[in-house]
Design a protein around this motif. Structure first.
Motif, PDB file in Angstrom:
ATOM      1  N   ALA A  63       0.882  -1.167   0.000  1.00  8.33           N
ATOM      2  CA  ALA A  63       0.000   0.000   0.000  1.00  8.33           C
ATOM      3  C   ALA A  63       0.915   1.210   0.000  1.00  8.33           C
ATOM      4  CB  ALA A  63      -0.909   0.009   1.231  1.00  8.33           C
ATOM      5  N   SER A  64       0.857   2.002  -1.063  1.00 10.35           N
ATOM      6  CA  SER A  64       1.756   3.148  -1.196  1.00 10.35           C
ATOM      7  C   SER A  64       0.990   4.424  -0.876  1.00 10.35           C
ATOM      8  CB  SER A  64       2.349   3.198  -2.610  1.00 10.35           C
ATOM      9  OG  SER A  64       1.326   3.155  -3.586  1.00 10.35           O
ATOM     10  N   TYR A  65       1.557   5.226   0.013  1.00 12.52           N
ATOM     11  CA  TYR A  65       0.898   6.452   0.453  1.00 12.52           C
ATOM     12  C   TYR A  65       1.746   7.692   0.194  1.00 12.52           C
ATOM     13  CZ  TYR A  65      -3.143   4.139   2.480  1.00 12.52           C
ATOM     14  OH  TYR A  65      -4.313   3.423   2.645  1.00 12.52           O
ATOM     15  N   ASP A  82       9.461  11.133   1.737  1.00  5.50           N
ATOM     16  CA  ASP A  82       9.399  11.333   0.294  1.00  5.50           C
ATOM     17  C   ASP A  82       8.477  10.292  -0.335  1.00  5.50           C
ATOM     18  OD1 ASP A  82      11.022  13.636  -0.254  1.00  5.50           O
ATOM     19  OD2 ASP A  82      12.692  12.467   0.512  1.00  5.50           O
ATOM     20  N   GLU A  83       8.526   9.080   0.178  1.00  4.06           N
ATOM     21  CA  GLU A  83       7.577   8.034  -0.183  1.00  4.06           C
ATOM     22  C   GLU A  83       7.473   7.097   1.013  1.00  4.06           C
ATOM     23  OE1 GLU A  83       5.803   7.593  -3.020  1.00  4.06           O
ATOM     24  OE2 GLU A  83       6.750   9.187  -4.193  1.00  4.06           O
ATOM     25  N   CYS A  84       6.302   6.481   1.190  1.00  8.81           N
ATOM     26  CA  CYS A  84       6.190   5.496   2.255  1.00  8.81           C
ATOM     27  C   CYS A  84       5.268   4.364   1.823  1.00  8.81           C
ATOM     28  CB  CYS A  84       5.711   6.132   3.563  1.00  8.81           C
ATOM     29  SG  CYS A  84       4.067   6.867   3.517  1.00  8.81           S
ATOM     30  N   TYR A  85       5.555   3.179   2.367  1.00  4.30           N
ATOM     31  CA  TYR A  85       4.846   1.974   1.962  1.00  4.30           C
ATOM     32  C   TYR A  85       4.515   1.112   3.173  1.00  4.30           C
ATOM     33  CZ  TYR A  85       7.008   3.221  -2.507  1.00  4.30           C
ATOM     34  OH  TYR A  85       7.411   3.898  -3.631  1.00  4.30           O
ATOM     35  N   TRP A  86       3.312   0.566   3.152  1.00  5.89           N
ATOM     36  CA  TRP A  86       2.940  -0.496   4.076  1.00  5.89           C
ATOM     37  C   TRP A  86       3.071  -1.799   3.305  1.00  5.89           C
ATOM     38  CZ3 TRP A  86       1.593   4.360   4.909  1.00  5.89           C
ATOM     39  CH2 TRP A  86       1.395   4.806   6.216  1.00  5.89           C
ATOM     40  N   GLY A  95      -7.011   0.044   1.185  1.00  3.39           N
ATOM     41  CA  GLY A  95      -8.198   0.809   0.844  1.00  3.39           C
ATOM     42  C   GLY A  95      -8.525   1.948   1.780  1.00  3.39           C
ATOM     43  N   ARG A  96      -7.657   2.211   2.744  1.00  5.55           N
ATOM     44  CA  ARG A  96      -7.931   3.240   3.745  1.00  5.55           C
ATOM     45  C   ARG A  96      -7.513   4.614   3.243  1.00  5.55           C
ATOM     46  NH1 ARG A  96      -7.010   1.435   8.951  1.00  5.55           N
ATOM     47  NH2 ARG A  96      -7.275   3.610   9.582  1.00  5.55           N
ATOM     48  N   ALA A  97      -8.305   5.616   3.587  1.00  6.29           N
ATOM     49  CA  ALA A  97      -7.971   6.997   3.215  1.00  6.29           C
ATOM     50  C   ALA A  97      -7.801   7.873   4.443  1.00  6.29           C
ATOM     51  CB  ALA A  97      -9.065   7.577   2.317  1.00  6.29           C
TER      52      ALA A  97
END
Length: 202
Positions: A63-65, A82-86, A95-97
């Motif tokens: 999941a990229s946020y 700069d970028e983060c990932y679960w 699917g979470r916002a």
């Protein structure tokens, strides 16, 4: 850089900036607002594309946020990776916002592009937020930092998220300037396909 900024003032200023090419960092009353350069954003996009191509080729769920604001009010610390990932915790945020790091797990992997260094200690903020792994790229060197049980980071020659990945070979793609980005990503994907049968994945 601003000093003696309360949490509520930080929230008001940060949220009031809206969509902007700025990065806001907050650490217990100290706040920094930094612009980002084309070189910074190019490095960010390139590294992110490799991470995402790697997970696609290996069918690893993520999941990229992006550069979402990561805040923890109890610790009075916040930053924007700069970028983060679960990845290990992908299912918990799928699917979470409306992520809330006071409740939800932190990202499993954060990317830091260090073309211009922050005056605040962003790594200590990542540690307070309990981000288990941070990759730092300065346009020449990729370094991997893993969170220890003592709550500090140690440099590592192996990624916790992708323990099978030969980091030196991976990083070599980041510095290549002989191909267009499109052809470089294709070359990287081909390399992953060729090498993956030798990697112990999962």
């Amino acid at each position: 850089r601003l000093s003696f900024v309360s949490w509520d003032e930080y929230i008001a200023i940060s949220d009031g900036l809206g969509d902007r090419p700025l990065r806001v960092t907050y650490d217990r009353g100290e706040m920094e607002i930094m612009g980002v350069s084309p070189k910074h954003d190019n490095g960010k996009k390139r590294l992110a594309r490799f991470v995402e191509a790697l997970t696609e080729e290996l069918d690893i769920d993520i999941a990229s946020y992006g550069s979402m604001t990561c805040r923890n009010e109890a610790m009075l610390r916040a930053l924007e990776p700069d970028e983060c990932y679960w990845i290990a915790n992908e299912i918990s945020v799928r699917g979470r916002a409306d992520l809330d790091l006071d409740i939800d797990p932190p990202p499993d992997l954060a990317l830091e592009i260090e073309i211009s260094r922050s005056m605040l200690d962003r790594m200590s903020i990542y540690a307070a937020l309990k981000v288990p792994e941070v990759w730092r790229w300065d346009s020449e060197t990729l370094s991997v930092h893993l969170l220890t049980a003592r709550g500090t980071y140690r440099a590592s020659k192996r990624s916790k998220t992708f323990p099978f990945l030969p980091l030196d070979e991976f990083a070599a793609f980041l510095t290549r300037a002989d191909l267009s980005e499109t052809k470089l990503i294709r070359a990287f994907r081909s390399w992953v396909r060729d090498q993956s049968s030798r990697w112990k994945i999962g």
